[in-house]
Design a protein around this motif. Sequence first.
Motif, PDB file in Angstrom:
ATOM      1  N   LEU A 189       0.832  -1.202   0.000  1.00  0.00           N
ATOM      2  CA  LEU A 189       0.000   0.000   0.000  1.00  0.00           C
ATOM      3  C   LEU A 189       0.867   1.252   0.000  1.00  0.00           C
ATOM      4  O   LEU A 189       0.568   2.231  -0.695  1.00  0.00           O
ATOM      5  N   GLU A 190       1.962   1.215   0.753  1.00  0.00           N
ATOM      6  CA  GLU A 190       2.867   2.360   0.799  1.00  0.00           C
ATOM      7  C   GLU A 190       3.462   2.663  -0.573  1.00  0.00           C
ATOM      8  O   GLU A 190       3.658   3.821  -0.932  1.00  0.00           O
ATOM      9  N   GLN A 191       3.726   1.631  -1.347  1.00  0.00           N
ATOM     10  CA  GLN A 191       4.259   1.834  -2.694  1.00  0.00           C
ATOM     11  C   GLN A 191       3.268   2.643  -3.543  1.00  0.00           C
ATOM     12  O   GLN A 191       3.670   3.538  -4.284  1.00  0.00           O
ATOM     13  N   GLY A 192       2.000   2.356  -3.409  1.00  0.00           N
ATOM     14  CA  GLY A 192       0.979   3.120  -4.132  1.00  0.00           C
ATOM     15  C   GLY A 192       0.903   4.558  -3.664  1.00  0.00           C
ATOM     16  O   GLY A 192       0.840   5.485  -4.479  1.00  0.00           O
ATOM     17  N   TYR A 193       0.931   4.752  -2.340  1.00  0.00           N
ATOM     18  CA  TYR A 193       0.900   6.118  -1.814  1.00  0.00           C
ATOM     19  C   TYR A 193       2.140   6.902  -2.243  1.00  0.00           C
ATOM     20  O   TYR A 193       2.047   8.079  -2.580  1.00  0.00           O
ATOM     21  N   ALA A 194       3.286   6.249  -2.250  1.00  0.00           N
ATOM     22  CA  ALA A 194       4.527   6.917  -2.668  1.00  0.00           C
ATOM     23  C   ALA A 194       4.461   7.345  -4.133  1.00  0.00           C
ATOM     24  O   ALA A 194       5.066   8.354  -4.516  1.00  0.00           O
ATOM     25  N   ALA A 195       3.718   6.602  -4.947  1.00  0.00           N
ATOM     26  CA  ALA A 195       3.563   6.941  -6.362  1.00  0.00           C
ATOM     27  C   ALA A 195       2.541   8.054  -6.571  1.00  0.00           C
ATOM     28  O   ALA A 195       2.455   8.612  -7.660  1.00  0.00           O
ATOM     29  N   GLY A 196       1.743   8.353  -5.527  1.00  0.00           N
ATOM     30  CA  GLY A 196       0.765   9.432  -5.638  1.00  0.00           C
ATOM     31  C   GLY A 196      -0.684   9.016  -5.510  1.00  0.00           C
ATOM     32  O   GLY A 196      -1.581   9.836  -5.702  1.00  0.00           O
ATOM     33  N   ALA A 197      -0.939   7.760  -5.173  1.00  0.00           N
ATOM     34  CA  ALA A 197      -2.330   7.318  -5.003  1.00  0.00           C
ATOM     35  C   ALA A 197      -2.973   8.043  -3.822  1.00  0.00           C
ATOM     36  O   ALA A 197      -2.310   8.323  -2.825  1.00  0.00           O
ATOM     37  N   THR A 198      -4.248   8.315  -3.961  1.00  0.00           N
ATOM     38  CA  THR A 198      -4.991   8.937  -2.864  1.00  0.00           C
ATOM     39  C   THR A 198      -5.703   7.906  -2.013  1.00  0.00           C
ATOM     40  O   THR A 198      -6.194   8.235  -0.940  1.00  0.00           O
ATOM     41  N   GLY A 199      -5.770   6.671  -2.496  1.00  0.00           N
ATOM     42  CA  GLY A 199      -6.410   5.613  -1.736  1.00  0.00           C
ATOM     43  C   GLY A 199      -6.232   4.264  -2.409  1.00  0.00           C
ATOM     44  O   GLY A 199      -5.697   4.173  -3.525  1.00  0.00           O
TER      45      GLY A 199
END
Length: 124
Positions: free
Chosen positions: A90-100
Amino acid sequence: MSTILLVEDDPDIRHLVSDRLTNGGFDVVGAADGPTALCAAREQPPDLVLLAVRMPALCGIDVCRELRAGPVTAPVPIIMLTARSRPEDLEQGYAAGATGHIVRPFSPGELQERVEAALARAGS
């Protein structure tokens, strides 16, 4: 009516999610891969992107980064659709700019609620 760009390589999942969101009052544009999604988003920026993480050609993480780098697509909320629920995934997605994130399997109700909440936060 809010427009959602649904990026999912599995046609069955793309169809089910699209039907649910269309029935929920959204305009849904489907894309089967990352390059197609980037073209669609740049041509007609959506109000929200639902983005599968694992896809051929260009993974969802890379698509997310590309969308965040573009001036027109940078502010668009991006919800990652993933089967991986470990904190580091999940952190990988947030680091890429995901909002959720929405972790599979998910219920149609959860999908609708998360999309509506993201759009409300974005002011769409």
